[in-house]
Design a protein around this motif. Structure first.
Motif, mmCIF file in Angstrom:
data_model
loop_
_atom_site.group_PDB
_atom_site.id
_atom_site.type_symbol
_atom_site.label_atom_id
_atom_site.label_comp_id
_atom_site.label_asym_id
_atom_site.label_seq_id
_atom_site.Cartn_x
_atom_site.Cartn_y
_atom_site.Cartn_z
ATOM 1 N N LYS A 60 0.808 -1.223 0.000
ATOM 2 C CA LYS A 60 0.000 0.000 0.000
ATOM 3 C C LYS A 60 0.838 1.269 0.000
ATOM 4 N N CYS A 61 2.013 1.208 0.637
ATOM 5 C CA CYS A 61 2.766 2.461 0.793
ATOM 6 C C CYS A 61 4.156 2.442 0.174
ATOM 7 N N GLY A 62 4.586 1.327 -0.382
ATOM 8 C CA GLY A 62 5.902 1.272 -1.011
ATOM 9 C C GLY A 62 7.013 1.067 0.003
ATOM 10 N N ASN A 63 8.222 1.318 -0.411
ATOM 11 C CA ASN A 63 9.386 1.127 0.456
ATOM 12 C C ASN A 63 9.553 2.295 1.416
ATOM 13 N N GLY A 64 10.588 2.230 2.218
ATOM 14 C CA GLY A 64 10.848 3.297 3.185
ATOM 15 C C GLY A 64 10.435 2.865 4.582
ATOM 16 N N ARG A 65 10.046 3.831 5.385
ATOM 17 C CA ARG A 65 9.669 3.576 6.780
ATOM 18 C C ARG A 65 8.406 2.725 6.862
ATOM 19 N N ILE A 66 8.387 1.854 7.863
ATOM 20 C CA ILE A 66 7.210 1.010 8.080
ATOM 21 C C ILE A 66 6.113 1.811 8.772
ATOM 22 N N LEU A 67 6.465 2.490 9.866
ATOM 23 C CA LEU A 67 5.463 3.257 10.599
ATOM 24 C C LEU A 67 5.294 4.613 9.937
ATOM 25 N N ARG A 68 4.055 4.923 9.565
ATOM 26 C CA ARG A 68 3.760 6.152 8.841
ATOM 27 C C ARG A 68 2.469 6.761 9.353
ATOM 28 N N SER A 69 2.376 8.028 9.178
ATOM 29 C CA SER A 69 1.125 8.705 9.516
ATOM 30 C C SER A 69 0.101 8.408 8.422
ATOM 31 N N VAL A 70 -1.155 8.383 8.826
ATOM 32 C CA VAL A 70 -2.257 8.264 7.870
ATOM 33 C C VAL A 70 -3.193 9.419 8.170
ATOM 34 N N ARG A 71 -3.384 10.261 7.179
ATOM 35 C CA ARG A 71 -4.213 11.459 7.362
ATOM 36 C C ARG A 71 -5.694 11.126 7.273
ATOM 37 N N ILE A 76 -1.280 8.464 2.946
ATOM 38 C CA ILE A 76 -0.224 7.865 3.767
ATOM 39 C C ILE A 76 0.996 8.764 3.723
ATOM 40 N N GLY A 77 1.502 9.128 4.901
ATOM 41 C CA GLY A 77 2.694 9.960 4.999
ATOM 42 C C GLY A 77 3.959 9.141 4.796
ATOM 43 N N GLU A 78 5.096 9.806 4.896
ATOM 44 C CA GLU A 78 6.389 9.144 4.695
ATOM 45 C C GLU A 78 6.951 8.539 5.967
#
Length: 156
Positions: A60-71, A76-78
């Motif tokens: 759903k959110c791609g690579n990068g950080r696992i924990l992200r904000s959801v507005r 989905i934030g970074e």
């Protein structure tokens, strides 16, 4: 947090690239590679259920950080800050009747669940990234058991 025993800072820094498949005695299991407090690296095994959930989230959110904000608009934030994580845990703590729940309480719960299910204290200490088993003993509120001890089984 409860399922892997991470510190808050470790959790918010965790990236999908830290989730690996690692061979263990002829099997392969999912693990997290954690860069922890005091620049200590450790490997924390995770359940296949959690690994599957992480893979779904990654889709759903791609690579990068696992924990992200959801507005509120579901964007989905970074990333998610450690203060944001603290707020989420507090919010859910209130919902389950524990208004003072802290992310570190979940770490202690992880340690307690492992210990009560037979994970040796020394392994729990390594999984938590403690530099001393004494720290893990304090986490678990363990006192020296004088009723049964190793010397009871040593033959003279």
């Amino acid at each position: 947090l409860r399922d892997v025993g991470l510190r808050r800072a470790e959790a918010v820094e965790m990236e999908f690239g830290n989730v690996r498949r690692q061979p263990v005695r002829g099997k392969v299991r999912s693990v997290l590679e954690v860069h922890g407090k005091g620049a200590k690296d450790r490997v924390v095994p995770i359940s296949e259920q959690l690994a599957g959930m992480l893979e779904t989230w990654r889709g759903k959110c791609g690579n990068g950080r696992i924990l992200r904000s959801v507005r509120k608009n579901d964007a989905i934030g970074e990333s998610l800050s450690d203060i944001g994580l603290f707020g989420i845990v507090r919010q859910y703590g209130r919902l389950i009747g524990h208004p003072g729940l802290d992310p570190h309480d979940l770490r202690r719960t992880y340690a307690q669940i492992g210990y009560e299910n037979g994970v040796p204290l020394t392994q729990m200490s390594k999984l938590l990234g403690h530099s001393s088993v004494a720290t893990t003993q304090r986490y678990l509120n363990l006192d020296l058991n004088l009723e049964v001890t190793a010397s009871d089984f040593v033959r003279l």
